[in-house]
Design a protein around this motif. Structure first.
Motif, PDB file in Angstrom:
ATOM      1  N   PHE A 151       0.870  -1.160   0.000  1.00 30.84           N
ATOM      2  CA  PHE A 151       0.000   0.000   0.000  1.00 30.84           C
ATOM      3  C   PHE A 151       0.911   1.213   0.000  1.00 30.84           C
ATOM      4  O   PHE A 151       1.865   1.274   0.762  1.00 30.84           O
ATOM      5  CB  PHE A 151      -0.903   0.000   1.241  1.00 30.84           C
ATOM      6  N   SER A 152       0.625   2.148  -0.857  1.00 30.02           N
ATOM      7  CA  SER A 152       1.508   3.302  -0.990  1.00 30.02           C
ATOM      8  C   SER A 152       0.694   4.553  -1.251  1.00 30.02           C
ATOM      9  O   SER A 152      -0.366   4.507  -1.862  1.00 30.02           O
ATOM     10  CB  SER A 152       2.483   3.067  -2.147  1.00 30.02           C
ATOM     11  N   SER A 153       1.249   5.667  -0.805  1.00 26.92           N
ATOM     12  CA  SER A 153       0.589   6.952  -1.047  1.00 26.92           C
ATOM     13  C   SER A 153       1.135   7.619  -2.300  1.00 26.92           C
ATOM     14  O   SER A 153       1.004   8.815  -2.458  1.00 26.92           O
ATOM     15  CB  SER A 153       0.804   7.867   0.158  1.00 26.92           C
ATOM     16  N   TYR A 154       1.722   6.848  -3.210  1.00 26.60           N
ATOM     17  CA  TYR A 154       2.322   7.456  -4.404  1.00 26.60           C
ATOM     18  C   TYR A 154       1.279   8.269  -5.185  1.00 26.60           C
ATOM     19  O   TYR A 154       0.089   7.994  -5.129  1.00 26.60           O
ATOM     20  CB  TYR A 154       2.964   6.392  -5.294  1.00 26.60           C
ATOM     21  N   ASP A 155       1.750   9.240  -5.903  1.00 24.47           N
ATOM     22  CA  ASP A 155       0.874  10.099  -6.701  1.00 24.47           C
ATOM     23  C   ASP A 155       0.387   9.313  -7.917  1.00 24.47           C
ATOM     24  O   ASP A 155       1.176   8.958  -8.790  1.00 24.47           O
ATOM     25  CB  ASP A 155       1.636  11.351  -7.139  1.00 24.47           C
ATOM     26  N   ARG A 156      -0.906   9.046  -7.977  1.00 23.03           N
ATOM     27  CA  ARG A 156      -1.482   8.247  -9.072  1.00 23.03           C
ATOM     28  C   ARG A 156      -1.396   8.951 -10.419  1.00 23.03           C
ATOM     29  O   ARG A 156      -1.630   8.357 -11.460  1.00 23.03           O
ATOM     30  CB  ARG A 156      -2.944   7.897  -8.773  1.00 23.03           C
ATOM     31  N   GLY A 157      -1.006  10.232 -10.424  1.00 17.45           N
ATOM     32  CA  GLY A 157      -0.814  10.955 -11.681  1.00 17.45           C
ATOM     33  C   GLY A 157       0.475  10.553 -12.376  1.00 17.45           C
ATOM     34  O   GLY A 157       0.661  10.817 -13.558  1.00 17.45           O
ATOM     35  N   SER A 158       1.367   9.900 -11.656  1.00 15.34           N
ATOM     36  CA  SER A 158       2.638   9.438 -12.218  1.00 15.34           C
ATOM     37  C   SER A 158       2.440   8.033 -12.772  1.00 15.34           C
ATOM     38  O   SER A 158       2.550   7.046 -12.066  1.00 15.34           O
ATOM     39  CB  SER A 158       3.708   9.440 -11.119  1.00 15.34           C
ATOM     40  N   VAL A 159       2.128   7.964 -14.078  1.00 20.44           N
ATOM     41  CA  VAL A 159       1.749   6.694 -14.703  1.00 20.44           C
ATOM     42  C   VAL A 159       2.856   6.126 -15.576  1.00 20.44           C
ATOM     43  O   VAL A 159       3.198   4.953 -15.477  1.00 20.44           O
ATOM     44  CB  VAL A 159       0.457   6.877 -15.540  1.00 20.44           C
ATOM     45  N   SER A 160       3.419   6.951 -16.436  1.00 21.33           N
ATOM     46  CA  SER A 160       4.384   6.468 -17.415  1.00 21.33           C
ATOM     47  C   SER A 160       5.266   7.622 -17.882  1.00 21.33           C
ATOM     48  O   SER A 160       4.794   8.755 -17.969  1.00 21.33           O
ATOM     49  CB  SER A 160       3.639   5.864 -18.612  1.00 21.33           C
ATOM     50  N   PRO A 161       6.534   7.340 -18.216  1.00 19.94           N
ATOM     51  CA  PRO A 161       7.405   8.419 -18.717  1.00 19.94           C
ATOM     52  C   PRO A 161       6.873   9.057 -19.995  1.00 19.94           C
ATOM     53  O   PRO A 161       7.194  10.196 -20.300  1.00 19.94           O
ATOM     54  CB  PRO A 161       8.740   7.725 -18.995  1.00 19.94           C
ATOM     55  N   GLU A 162       6.051   8.349 -20.727  1.00 25.99           N
ATOM     56  CA  GLU A 162       5.502   8.867 -21.979  1.00 25.99           C
ATOM     57  C   GLU A 162       4.255   9.726 -21.764  1.00 25.99           C
ATOM     58  O   GLU A 162       3.729  10.302 -22.706  1.00 25.99           O
ATOM     59  CB  GLU A 162       5.151   7.713 -22.936  1.00 25.99           C
ATOM     60  N   GLU A 163       3.744   9.792 -20.543  1.00 23.81           N
ATOM     61  CA  GLU A 163       2.519  10.541 -20.269  1.00 23.81           C
ATOM     62  C   GLU A 163       2.802  11.747 -19.381  1.00 23.81           C
ATOM     63  O   GLU A 163       3.735  11.740 -18.581  1.00 23.81           O
ATOM     64  CB  GLU A 163       1.490   9.626 -19.592  1.00 23.81           C
ATOM     65  N   ASP A 164       1.964  12.777 -19.524  1.00 27.37           N
ATOM     66  CA  ASP A 164       2.072  13.942 -18.648  1.00 27.37           C
ATOM     67  C   ASP A 164       1.911  13.506 -17.196  1.00 27.37           C
ATOM     68  O   ASP A 164       1.121  12.614 -16.892  1.00 27.37           O
ATOM     69  CB  ASP A 164       0.988  14.971 -18.991  1.00 27.37           C
ATOM     70  N   GLY A 165       2.640  14.152 -16.314  1.00 24.86           N
ATOM     71  CA  GLY A 165       2.505  13.849 -14.896  1.00 24.86           C
ATOM     72  C   GLY A 165       3.489  12.820 -14.386  1.00 24.86           C
ATOM     73  O   GLY A 165       3.409  12.403 -13.231  1.00 24.86           O
ATOM     74  N   TRP A 166       4.444  12.386 -15.227  1.00 25.33           N
ATOM     75  CA  TRP A 166       5.382  11.343 -14.804  1.00 25.33           C
ATOM     76  C   TRP A 166       6.145  11.751 -13.540  1.00 25.33           C
ATOM     77  O   TRP A 166       6.439  10.934 -12.684  1.00 25.33           O
ATOM     78  CB  TRP A 166       6.361  11.027 -15.929  1.00 25.33           C
ATOM     79  N   PHE A 167       6.443  13.039 -13.385  1.00 30.09           N
ATOM     80  CA  PHE A 167       7.167  13.493 -12.209  1.00 30.09           C
ATOM     81  C   PHE A 167       6.225  14.059 -11.143  1.00 30.09           C
ATOM     82  O   PHE A 167       6.656  14.811 -10.278  1.00 30.09           O
ATOM     83  CB  PHE A 167       8.225  14.530 -12.608  1.00 30.09           C
ATOM     84  N   ALA A 168       4.962  13.688 -11.188  1.00 25.31           N
ATOM     85  CA  ALA A 168       4.002  14.152 -10.183  1.00 25.31           C
ATOM     86  C   ALA A 168       4.478  13.710  -8.804  1.00 25.31           C
ATOM     87  O   ALA A 168       4.942  12.591  -8.621  1.00 25.31           O
ATOM     88  CB  ALA A 168       2.616  13.586 -10.482  1.00 25.31           C
ATOM     89  N   ASN A 169       4.365  14.591  -7.835  1.00 20.94           N
ATOM     90  CA  ASN A 169       4.899  14.274  -6.517  1.00 20.94           C
ATOM     91  C   ASN A 169       3.947  14.669  -5.393  1.00 20.94           C
ATOM     92  O   ASN A 169       4.369  15.000  -4.301  1.00 20.94           O
ATOM     93  CB  ASN A 169       6.262  14.956  -6.324  1.00 20.94           C
ATOM     94  N   ALA A 170       2.666  14.665  -5.669  1.00 26.58           N
ATOM     95  CA  ALA A 170       1.684  14.948  -4.624  1.00 26.58           C
ATOM     96  C   ALA A 170       1.309  13.626  -3.966  1.00 26.58           C
ATOM     97  O   ALA A 170       0.207  13.127  -4.097  1.00 26.58           O
ATOM     98  CB  ALA A 170       0.466  15.644  -5.215  1.00 26.58           C
TER      99      ALA A 170
END
Length: 141
Positions: A58-77
């Motif tokens: 279980f992790s609180s990772y930012d679900r906006g960080s999906v793939s290097p090819e998609e916007d939000g890869w470096f999302a850190n919320a």
């Protein structure tokens, strides 16, 4: 080729294989000793565990960080991502992990924005108990 000279090497190899195989978990009990053996024995890490067990994360990772090819890869919320929120004895509790069946918590980490940014109480409930088994301030030293 002289087969009699290769017999000791073959015997040694067979004994080694038998010892390695027998050192893997065979008593059908998952405990700290069996997990450490399975983790550190090179042969055991190539086999499925018996009895089978699973890693749950279980992790609180930012679900906006999906793939290097998609916007939000470096999302850190990656804060405030919980399984759910509950009200218990008129206080808000945030569920970080929820699982049915026996298990072990083997790794845990927390990050905070800085001193004084969070002063919360950690509560660990086991077997659907209404009373936490562990309850303490997460920053207590």
């Amino acid at each position: 080729m002289n087969c009699s000279k290769s017999l000791p090497a073959l015997t040694t190899s067979l004994i080694t294989i038998i010892l390695i195989t027998s050192s893997c978990q065979t008593d059908k009990v998952v405990n700290m000793e069996s997990l450490l053996t399975d983790m550190t024995n090179r042969h055991c890490v190539t086999q499925l565990p018996d009895p089978p067990y699973q890693l749950k994360q279980f992790s609180s990772y930012d679900r906006g960080s999906v793939s290097p090819e998609e916007d939000g890869w470096f999302a850190n919320a990656d804060y405030s991502r919980f399984v759910r929120e509950e009200i218990i004895e008129e206080r808000r509790e945030f569920v970080l992990f929820d699982h049915e069946s026996p298990g072990a918590i083997v790794r845990w980490w927390m990050t905070f924005a800085g001193e004084g940014s969070y002063d919360g109480t950690l509560r660990i409930y086991i077997d659907n108990s209404d009373t936490p088994l562990i309850e303490d301030n997460v920053l207590k030293v």
